[in-house]
Design a protein around this motif. Structure first.
Motif, mmCIF file in Angstrom:
data_model
loop_
_atom_site.group_PDB
_atom_site.id
_atom_site.type_symbol
_atom_site.label_atom_id
_atom_site.label_comp_id
_atom_site.label_asym_id
_atom_site.label_seq_id
_atom_site.Cartn_x
_atom_site.Cartn_y
_atom_site.Cartn_z
ATOM 1 N N GLU A 140 0.842 -1.205 0.000
ATOM 2 C CA GLU A 140 0.000 0.000 0.000
ATOM 3 C C GLU A 140 0.875 1.251 0.000
ATOM 4 O OE1 GLU A 140 -3.806 2.273 0.991
ATOM 5 O OE2 GLU A 140 -3.334 0.392 -0.026
ATOM 6 N N PHE A 143 2.426 1.616 -3.357
ATOM 7 C CA PHE A 143 1.458 2.120 -4.325
ATOM 8 C C PHE A 143 1.296 3.633 -4.200
ATOM 9 C CE2 PHE A 143 -2.863 3.354 -5.524
ATOM 10 C CZ PHE A 143 -2.886 2.915 -6.841
ATOM 11 N N GLU A 144 1.216 4.121 -2.980
ATOM 12 C CA GLU A 144 1.092 5.571 -2.772
ATOM 13 C C GLU A 144 2.261 6.314 -3.391
ATOM 14 O OE1 GLU A 144 -0.542 7.185 0.971
ATOM 15 O OE2 GLU A 144 -0.452 5.123 1.713
ATOM 16 N N SER A 147 2.206 5.612 -7.548
ATOM 17 C CA SER A 147 1.034 6.113 -8.270
ATOM 18 C C SER A 147 0.925 7.629 -8.227
ATOM 19 C CB SER A 147 -0.244 5.510 -7.694
ATOM 20 O OG SER A 147 -0.468 5.963 -6.361
ATOM 21 N N TYR A 152 -2.883 3.906 -11.018
ATOM 22 C CA TYR A 152 -2.070 2.697 -11.110
ATOM 23 C C TYR A 152 -0.676 2.925 -10.535
ATOM 24 C CZ TYR A 152 -5.722 1.445 -14.452
ATOM 25 O OH TYR A 152 -6.934 1.189 -15.044
ATOM 26 N N PHE A 153 0.020 1.835 -10.289
ATOM 27 C CA PHE A 153 1.434 1.955 -9.913
ATOM 28 C C PHE A 153 2.188 2.749 -10.978
ATOM 29 C CE2 PHE A 153 0.506 -1.721 -7.202
ATOM 30 C CZ PHE A 153 1.331 -1.513 -6.104
ATOM 31 N N ASP A 162 2.136 -2.862 -11.843
ATOM 32 C CA ASP A 162 0.742 -3.269 -12.039
ATOM 33 C C ASP A 162 0.693 -4.666 -12.663
ATOM 34 O OD1 ASP A 162 -0.794 -0.728 -11.354
ATOM 35 O OD2 ASP A 162 0.610 0.014 -12.862
ATOM 36 N N LYS A 191 -6.326 2.003 -0.690
ATOM 37 C CA LYS A 191 -5.907 2.348 -2.050
ATOM 38 C C LYS A 191 -5.615 1.090 -2.859
ATOM 39 C CE LYS A 191 -4.081 6.977 -1.059
ATOM 40 N NZ LYS A 191 -4.571 7.044 0.329
ATOM 41 N N LEU A 192 -5.000 0.113 -2.206
ATOM 42 C CA LEU A 192 -4.693 -1.139 -2.888
ATOM 43 C C LEU A 192 -5.974 -1.922 -3.189
ATOM 44 C CD1 LEU A 192 -1.931 -2.142 -3.743
ATOM 45 C CD2 LEU A 192 -1.859 -3.577 -1.701
ATOM 46 N N TRP A 195 -7.400 -0.306 -6.174
ATOM 47 C CA TRP A 195 -6.544 -0.652 -7.312
ATOM 48 C C TRP A 195 -6.870 -2.055 -7.815
ATOM 49 C CZ3 TRP A 195 -3.098 -4.776 -7.186
ATOM 50 C CH2 TRP A 195 -2.272 -4.926 -8.311
#
Length: 231
Positions: A140, A143-144, A147, A152-153, A162, A191-192, A195
């Motif tokens: 997570e 990813f933050e 992204s 997306y990543f 991704d 967020k994940l 996603w």
């Protein structure tokens, strides 16, 4: 357009490592022939084309030597067809950072699901679930960072991470259902979780992520050929 008979992919539909190669082939609009492998009785083609690891996937491209290992294959495809949906970022430091997290996903995070399958007893399984959830929190945070507030990543569109993590989503859902927990928790990893929903509905993943029946058949094969550890 690459002719279908120029590229062949040896694998099985239930393998997330094969799925990620299929994902990139689809993103890049590359036609290919799929050769189904029986992992319970490995073919001579697999043993001779990947004699070191004897694992799928293996990519065959025209008269070139076979290419093994999914991460190696998707980077090869990215360089082979750089003008269509570039997967890796252009900056060397960003590519290195992406590769670091891909290594974490393949060698630390996803192997926990196999550990969960093989671990006997409720207490032992709960300990592995805790490790998976801790890993999800790390993802997570990744990813933050990658992204930057986007979908997306890879930012606005699907990128390397991704593909690397997205190929496991079928097995993540399967693991959640059969072990009664949620790896991408809407509270701890919101967020994940969003996603994952976004990825599963993406048109390029349709027909690639295996369904529950395919996963169950593969799971039962693993139970026979790689049974859980004794209590």
């Amino acid at each position: 357009m690459t002719k279908r008979d120029e590229i062949k992919l040896l694998g099985t539909a239930a393998s997330p490592y094969v799925n990620r190669v299929q994902f990139v082939l689809k993103l890049k609009s590359i036609e290919y022939e799929f050769i189904e492998e029986n992992l319970a009785c490995k073919s001579e083609l697999l043993l001779t084309s990947n004699p070191v690891y004897k694992k799928i996937p293996v990519l065959f491209h025209a008269n070139k030597p076979p290419i093994s290992e999914s991460l190696v294959i998707i980077e090869y495809l990215d360089e082979f067809r750089p003008d269509v949906h570039r997967i890796l970022p252009s900056a060397p430091i960003d590519r290195a950072d992406n590769r670091f997290w891909a290594n974490y996903i393949d060698n630390k995070y996803f192997p926990l699901y196999e550990d969960l399958r093989q671990t006997p007893g409720k207490e032992g399984k709960e300990a592995v679930k805790k490790q998976i959830l801790e890993g999800s929190v790390l993802l997570e945070e990744a990813f933050e960072k990658f992204s930057n507030g986007k979908a997306y990543f890879g930012g606005d569109d699907i990128g390397y991470l991704d593909v690397v993590l997205g190929c496991f989503l079928g097995w993540v859902q399967f693991g959640n259902k059969h072990n009664e927990f949620n790896a991408f928790d809407e509270v701890k990893t919101p967020k994940l979780a969003k996603w994952a929903d976004r990825m599963l509905s993406h048109e390029s993943l349709q027909g690639i992520i295996p369904g529950n029946e395919t996963l169950m058949n593969f799971y039962m094969m693993l139970q026979i050929h790689k049974p859980p550890r004794a209590a």
